[in-house]
Design a protein around this motif. Structure first.
Motif, short mmCIF file in Angstrom:
data_model
loop_
_atom_site.label_atom_id
_atom_site.label_comp_id
_atom_site.label_asym_id
_atom_site.label_seq_id
_atom_site.Cartn_x
_atom_site.Cartn_y
_atom_site.Cartn_z
N GLU A 106 -0.54 42.34 9.44
CA GLU A 106 -0.16 43.67 8.95
C GLU A 106 0.54 44.49 10.03
N GLU A 107 0.07 44.37 11.27
CA GLU A 107 0.72 45.07 12.39
C GLU A 107 2.16 44.58 12.57
N ILE A 108 2.33 43.26 12.52
CA ILE A 108 3.67 42.68 12.64
C ILE A 108 4.57 43.20 11.53
N SER A 157 4.29 45.90 9.83
CA SER A 157 4.56 47.34 9.93
C SER A 157 5.77 47.62 10.83
N GLN A 158 6.05 46.68 11.72
CA GLN A 158 7.19 46.83 12.63
C GLN A 158 8.46 46.26 12.04
N ARG A 159 8.30 45.16 11.32
CA ARG A 159 9.48 44.47 10.78
C ARG A 159 9.04 43.51 9.67
#
Length: 173
Positions: free
Chosen positions: A22-24, A26-28
């Motif tokens: 999810e963090e990945i 959120s960036q792209r």
């Protein structure tokens, strides 16, 4: 990030893997991260969310066949065989010579009772598979049995010889 998230997923640390995916994302928007998130969600029992993630991945990245294959596997596990076949057909339209997918689709067609489609798909797998390690003896054995049912002894013998060759290769590995 990709390696770490995959290792977390394989180690069964599903919540950490999900959060990293999810963090990945959120960036792209990255197709492999969307697929990884779906895999984590499936393993956490969140099938509806996983299905949504896979369908979104397919819409956003129409050529990302791994997402199709994961969706088909999820449908098969849920007993949604007709839907799984429809997804495999889309997959095979993009990768018509993928031995693994041809075999999966052929086996699925057999489960659905469509022996003509199964035979066509499995024959294509054998044609494309040649000496590939991806070609399964089970696939060739199914074709041998189909040939026997059709009283086609020459094809049955041809496929049985091929099964023996595959079995020999498997023993030497």
């Amino acid at each position: 990030m990709r390696l770490l998230s995959s290792l977390l997923l394989e180690a069964g640390q599903l919540e950490q893997a999900r959060l990293l995916f999810e963090e990945i994302l959120s960036q792209r928007m990255i197709p492999w991260a969307k697929l990884g998130l779906a895999k984590a969600l499936v393993r956490q029992g969140k099938k509806n969310q996983a299905e949504g993630a896979l369908q979104a991945a397919i819409v956003e990245h129409a050529q990302y066949v791994d997402a199709y294959e994961e969706l088909a596997s999820m449908y098969m596990a849920d007993g949604r065989l007709d839907q799984a076949m429809a997804v495999f057909e889309k997959c095979l339209a993009m990768t018509p010579n993928n031995v693994s997918r041809l075999q999966k689709a052929g086996n699925l067609a057999n489960m659905l009772g469509d022996s003509a489609k199964a035979k066509k798909l499995l024959e294509q797998a054998v044609k494309c598979g040649g000496n590939s390690a991806a070609l399964s003896a089970d696939t060739v054995l199914q074709l041998a049995l189909a040939a026997r049912r059709e009283n086609n002894s020459s094809d049955a013998e041809k496929y049985l010889r091929l099964v023996k060759e595959i079995a020999k290769k498997d023993q030497t590995v």
